[in-house]
Write a protein that holds these residues in place. Structure first.
Motif, PDB file in Angstrom:
ATOM      1  N   UNK A  62       0.923  -1.113  -0.019  1.00 13.41           N
ATOM      2  CA  UNK A  62      -0.110  -0.054  -0.080  1.00 13.41           C
ATOM      3  C   UNK A  62       0.848   1.408  -0.111  1.00 13.41           C
ATOM      4  N   UNK A  63      -0.011   2.345  -0.299  1.00  7.92           N
ATOM      5  CA  UNK A  63       1.020   3.662  -0.112  1.00  7.92           C
ATOM      6  C   UNK A  63       1.098   3.666   1.626  1.00  7.92           C
ATOM      7  N   UNK A  64       2.234   4.154   1.803  1.00  8.23           N
ATOM      8  CA  UNK A  64       3.004   4.586   3.077  1.00  8.23           C
ATOM      9  C   UNK A  64       3.272   6.042   3.389  1.00  8.23           C
ATOM     10  N   UNK A  65       4.186   6.360   3.704  1.00  7.00           N
ATOM     11  CA  UNK A  65       4.564   7.656   3.989  1.00  7.00           C
ATOM     12  C   UNK A  65       5.059   8.491   2.916  1.00  7.00           C
ATOM     13  N   UNK A  67      -4.638   8.769   4.931  1.00  6.89           N
ATOM     14  CA  UNK A  67      -3.762   7.617   4.670  1.00  6.89           C
ATOM     15  C   UNK A  67      -3.615   7.100   6.105  1.00  6.89           C
ATOM     16  N   UNK A  68      -3.829   5.678   6.383  1.00  6.47           N
ATOM     17  CA  UNK A  68      -3.973   5.229   7.591  1.00  6.47           C
ATOM     18  C   UNK A  68      -2.563   4.565   7.922  1.00  6.47           C
ATOM     19  N   UNK A  69      -1.772   4.404   6.920  1.00  2.77           N
ATOM     20  CA  UNK A  69      -0.362   3.909   6.859  1.00  2.77           C
ATOM     21  C   UNK A  69       0.649   5.115   6.690  1.00  2.77           C
ATOM     22  N   UNK A  75       8.318   2.921   5.430  1.00  2.00           N
ATOM     23  CA  UNK A  75       8.305   2.831   4.154  1.00  2.00           C
ATOM     24  C   UNK A  75       7.257   3.606   3.383  1.00  2.00           C
ATOM     25  N   UNK A  76       7.671   3.781   2.256  1.00  2.59           N
ATOM     26  CA  UNK A  76       6.764   4.511   1.283  1.00  2.59           C
ATOM     27  C   UNK A  76       5.920   3.626   0.955  1.00  2.59           C
ATOM     28  N   UNK A  77       6.006   2.521   0.545  1.00  2.00           N
ATOM     29  CA  UNK A  77       5.123   1.080   0.108  1.00  2.00           C
ATOM     30  C   UNK A  77       5.381  -0.048   0.876  1.00  2.00           C
ATOM     31  N   UNK A  78       4.726   0.129   2.070  1.00  2.00           N
ATOM     32  CA  UNK A  78       4.729  -0.995   3.151  1.00  2.00           C
ATOM     33  C   UNK A  78       4.199  -2.210   2.580  1.00  2.00           C
ATOM     34  N   UNK A  79       4.315  -3.544   2.966  1.00  2.00           N
ATOM     35  CA  UNK A  79       3.668  -4.794   2.959  1.00  2.00           C
ATOM     36  C   UNK A  79       2.567  -4.649   4.043  1.00  2.00           C
TER      37      UNK A  79
END
Length: 249
Positions: A159-162, A177-179, A184-188
């Motif tokens: 997903x989209x992260x920071x 965005x809850x993440x 990470x920018x694109x965390x699992x």
């Protein structure tokens, strides 16, 4: 010749009018193509806009064909800090080419960055950029905020992260965005272990989520949207301002 400063703070020497422009970022290709397509001399294999673009292709953003770009003798190569690798950009500079790097992280910052880039290339009046600025400025401030997860892949789920442009677009529309606090920018992630959220935003790129592939994994309501409107930062910002607010209801 004149000197300009790109988004990385580098000095770039360009003609007053850059007549031969190579772009190795789809959003920037679209920006030049919609402004004056006759100036484009190269684009990546992933540059799908504007439609019908007929210029030499120089592979992708992460593996541009440096030799092919050099052979085309562009006045400038347009690049992006996130999408292109520093080593490739250094190789282009070492070959004697001017490289202008953008760094786009927010809607307002993106519009400003695009304005600087187009000005550096010698463009003064850019109707689509003026329209995008007006449309985003006219959007009302959100009266309520929602919390969303934005998957971009499955198997594994990612997903989209920071610090993403997508997160900034959604935040401007009242969707957090809850993440966004992920390291990470694109965390699992595991759909069963997500923070509380009331919306799942499912784009059609890079993974093609559909009504039958994606929503069933989440308890919260899903919104299927064009990935281009969430991730591209050129003329697509005009369409994004017009369509995303209703698409995310």
């Amino acid at each position: 010749m004149r000197t300009v400063i790109d988004d990385e703070g580098r000095t770039v020497t360009l003609p007053a009018q850059a007549r031969r422009i190579a772009s190795i970022v789809p959003s920037l290709t679209e920006a030049i193509g919609e402004t004056d397509v006759t100036r484009l001399v190269a684009a990546t294999d992933w540059c799908t806009h504007p439609a019908g673009l007929d210029v030499p292709r120089v592979r992708g953003t992460k593996n541009p064909d440096v030799e092919a770009i050099v052979a085309l003798e562009p006045d400038v190569v347009l690049a992006n800090q996130e999408e292109n690798k520093p080593g490739d950009l250094d190789a282009l500079r070492e070959a004697g080419l001017a490289v202008y790097v953008t760094d786009i992280r927010t809607v307002e910052g993106g519009l400003e960055s695009l304005g600087r880039m187009l000005s550096a290339c010698g463009f003064e009046d850019v109707p689509w950029l003026d329209e995008a600025r007006a449309l985003w400025s006219a959007l009302p401030a959100p009266t309520a905020r929602r919390r969303a997860v934005v998957p971009i892949w499955r198997k594994p789920w990612m997903a989209c992260g920071s610090d993403t442009f997508t997160g900034a677009v959604l935040a401007r529309l009242g969707i957090d965005n809850v993440l966004a606090d992920s390291p990470e920018r694109y965390p699992r992630f595991d759909p069963a272990d997500l923070p509380p959220h009331d919306l799942v935003v499912l784009p059609d790129e890079p993974y093609t989520f559909t009504a039958d592939d994606g929503p069933e994994a989440f308890a919260a309501p899903s919104a299927l949207v064009s990935g281009r409107l969430l991730t591209w930062y050129g003329p697509s910002l005009v369409q994004a301002a017009r369509e995303l607010p209703d698409a995310l209801l």
